[in-house]
Design a protein around this motif. Structure first.
Motif, mmCIF file in Angstrom:
data_model
loop_
_atom_site.group_PDB
_atom_site.id
_atom_site.type_symbol
_atom_site.label_atom_id
_atom_site.label_comp_id
_atom_site.label_asym_id
_atom_site.label_seq_id
_atom_site.Cartn_x
_atom_site.Cartn_y
_atom_site.Cartn_z
ATOM 1 N N ALA A 113 0.821 -1.204 0.000
ATOM 2 C CA ALA A 113 0.000 0.000 0.000
ATOM 3 C C ALA A 113 0.857 1.257 0.000
ATOM 4 C CB ALA A 113 -0.918 0.013 1.213
ATOM 5 N N LEU A 114 0.289 2.304 -0.580
ATOM 6 C CA LEU A 114 0.900 3.612 -0.491
ATOM 7 C C LEU A 114 0.355 4.312 0.746
ATOM 8 C CD1 LEU A 114 0.480 4.591 -4.228
ATOM 9 C CD2 LEU A 114 2.367 3.399 -3.147
ATOM 10 N N LYS A 115 0.754 5.533 0.971
ATOM 11 C CA LYS A 115 0.251 6.257 2.132
ATOM 12 C C LYS A 115 -1.243 6.508 2.031
ATOM 13 C CE LYS A 115 4.587 8.535 3.347
ATOM 14 N NZ LYS A 115 5.287 9.831 3.541
ATOM 15 N N ASP A 116 -1.761 6.476 0.784
ATOM 16 C CA ASP A 116 -3.195 6.699 0.607
ATOM 17 C C ASP A 116 -3.964 5.383 0.610
ATOM 18 O OD1 ASP A 116 -2.265 5.769 -1.778
ATOM 19 O OD2 ASP A 116 -2.585 7.618 -2.877
ATOM 20 N N ASP A 117 -3.316 4.307 1.099
ATOM 21 C CA ASP A 117 -3.997 3.038 1.361
ATOM 22 C C ASP A 117 -4.527 2.361 0.103
ATOM 23 O OD1 ASP A 117 -4.749 1.024 3.110
ATOM 24 O OD2 ASP A 117 -6.782 1.795 3.300
ATOM 25 N N VAL A 118 -3.719 2.307 -0.925
ATOM 26 C CA VAL A 118 -4.071 1.576 -2.135
ATOM 27 C C VAL A 118 -3.529 0.160 -2.005
ATOM 28 C CG1 VAL A 118 -3.735 1.394 -4.626
ATOM 29 C CG2 VAL A 118 -4.064 3.627 -3.566
ATOM 30 N N HIS A 119 -4.352 -0.845 -2.250
ATOM 31 C CA HIS A 119 -3.868 -2.216 -2.198
ATOM 32 C C HIS A 119 -4.677 -3.101 -3.137
ATOM 33 C CE1 HIS A 119 -7.260 -2.731 0.481
ATOM 34 N NE2 HIS A 119 -6.735 -1.872 1.317
ATOM 35 N N LEU A 120 -4.293 -4.356 -3.207
ATOM 36 C CA LEU A 120 -4.807 -5.256 -4.230
ATOM 37 C C LEU A 120 -6.298 -5.526 -4.108
ATOM 38 C CD1 LEU A 120 -3.571 -6.724 -6.639
ATOM 39 C CD2 LEU A 120 -3.241 -8.718 -5.188
ATOM 40 N N MET A 121 -6.860 -5.393 -2.907
ATOM 41 C CA MET A 121 -8.292 -5.637 -2.752
ATOM 42 C C MET A 121 -9.140 -4.546 -3.395
ATOM 43 S SD MET A 121 -8.781 -7.340 1.025
ATOM 44 C CE MET A 121 -10.540 -7.618 0.793
ATOM 45 N N GLU A 122 -8.497 -3.486 -3.913
ATOM 46 C CA GLU A 122 -9.232 -2.446 -4.626
ATOM 47 C C GLU A 122 -9.753 -2.958 -5.972
ATOM 48 O OE1 GLU A 122 -10.018 0.533 -3.663
ATOM 49 O OE2 GLU A 122 -8.734 0.937 -1.937
ATOM 50 N N MET A 123 -9.188 -4.063 -6.454
ATOM 51 C CA MET A 123 -9.595 -4.611 -7.748
ATOM 52 C C MET A 123 -9.675 -6.128 -7.633
ATOM 53 S SD MET A 123 -6.022 -4.652 -9.942
ATOM 54 C CE MET A 123 -6.736 -5.639 -11.248
ATOM 55 N N THR A 124 -10.081 -6.785 -8.713
ATOM 56 C CA THR A 124 -10.027 -8.243 -8.756
ATOM 57 C C THR A 124 -8.778 -8.646 -9.537
ATOM 58 O OG1 THR A 124 -11.415 -8.253 -10.736
ATOM 59 C CG2 THR A 124 -12.519 -8.552 -8.637
#
Length: 393
Positions: A113-124
């Motif tokens: 994740a980046l500081k803005d909380d992007v991670h793999l569960m944002e997509m399939t």
């Protein structure tokens, strides 16, 4: 109480222990009719407590006796309308008669994740189409401008949502071992402070050894067909899929690459016909670091019936909503256009909207396990709204 009700009661007692069973089920009447088990108790307070704390146990015991998923209703004496507290089996597939599986935990991919909380569960990071997928890459760009790509390597196919179950299983296994390891470390430090010389705890292994039968049990499948071959095919697709997080322009973030599993599979044992019975695969660094080495791992809990949701779109919805929908009952809404992007839909938007409408309509009373769903708006403003109903005290 009927004979099947008595069998459910006996299984519940074995599951819960004598004390808990005596406190809440000793005088209860348990009836199994069609695909529903009804527990009738003396007071509304008891019904509420069983609903909140023991509904999954009742469902597991009754499903074992029935040999198929059942819904659960808990009522007080004199009530006419039972309260369903488990998903109606309309959207679930059948399970084996000896089905049993504990809840499992899905860690957030916070190490990516980046500081803005992007991670793999944002997509399939998989395809929802099990048979007709021809693409070799899935691409999603977050609102923060981070692009996540899932690429099939060489002439391999993209992993499917069923393949990804093995990643969930690996995370479940490792999370359990990591919890044990942390408990051992706490005891180790306490004994050292007390002046003793305890043995140093051993960290969880980086190799995932598992039998084919354990995979079948985790996925809550029935034996049949070329199960061993199917599982090896899943591992092959997972190993030959590369996830790439592109660098962010204007920042120092350089992105990164990783695999969904850490190595190609290795057969540890096989039948006399060559079918694998036990396999080994490496745990990728991003999973190991996020679960074992992170001081406070972030875990998402999935409903145990996630594995038996029969439609890929229902499973993708559940996975995404588990990340996004607040637990305080606040609704979460997302446009169908963005949902199609997150789910990597390959069809035109109007056809995705049609399929999603069918998926929502297929959920009895709008229920997708613990979530409630509804479509709102019209035309280009069409959106999905989801929330978690609060338990009634």
């Amino acid at each position: 109480m009927t004979e099947r009700g008595q069998l459910i009661a006996e299984r519940l007692k074995a599951q819960l222990g004598a004390d808990a069973f005596s406190a809440w089920f000793q005088t209860a009447n348990i009836e199994l009719t069609d695909a529903r088990v009804t527990v009738t108790v003396s007071t509304q307070l008891a019904a509420n407590i069983i609903t909140r704390n023991y509904a999954d146990d009742v469902k597991a015991a009754a499903s074992h006796i029935a040999g198929a998923p059942v819904s659960v209703a808990v009522v007080a004496h004199g009530q006419k309308a039972p309260i369903d507290v488990a998903p109606i089996e309309k959207i679930l597939r059948a399970v084996a008669p000896d089905d049993a599986q504990r809840d499992f935990f899905i860690p957030e991919l916070s190490e990516l994740a980046l500081k803005d909380d992007v991670h793999l569960m944002e997509m399939t990071p998989f395809t929802l189409d099990r048979r007709k997928e021809v693409r070799t890459e899935l691409v999603y760009t977050t609102r923060q401008g981070v692009t996540i790509r899932v690429k099939a390597i060489g002439d391999h196919s993209l992993p499917t949502i069923d393949d990804y179950d093995l990643v969930l299983m690996m995370q479940t296994w490792l999370a359990d071992l990591a919890n044990q390891y942390r408990s051992q470390l706490e005891r180790y430090e306490a004994e050292k402070k007390a002046g003793r010389s305890p043995a140093t705890p051993t960290a969880p292994p980086r190799m995932f050894d598992i039998s084919i039968s354990e995979v079948v049990k985790f996925k809550r499948r029935k034996w049949g067909g070329a199960i061993s071959e199917d599982i090896l095919g899943s591992l092959d697709r997972l190993w030959n899929a590369e996830v790439v997080v592109d660098p962010m322009k204007g920042t120092k973030y350089r992105g990164g690459k990783f695999r969904l599993v850490g190595s190609a599979y290795e057969k540890l044992a096989e039948t006399n016909t060559g079918a694998a019975t036990r396999i080994r695969v490496a745990v990728p660094d991003w999973i190991y670091a996020g679960i074992v080495e992170r001081a406070v791992p972030m875990l998402k809990t999935f409903n145990r019936d996630y594995m038996i949701l029969s439609q890929p779109l229902h499973r993708a919805l559940y996975r995404f909503l588990s990340l996004k929908v607040p637990k305080d009952g606040t609704p979460y809404s997302l446009s169908l256009v963005e949902l199609a992007e997150r789910f990597q839909a390959k069809q035109q938007q109007k056809y995705f909207n049609r399929d999603l409408k069918k998926a929502v309509a297929g959920c009895p009373d709008g229920r997708l396990l613990e979530f409630r769903l509804e479509l709102i708006g019209k035309g280009d403003d069409r959106a999905l709204r989801a929330w978690r109903p609060l338990q009634v005290e």
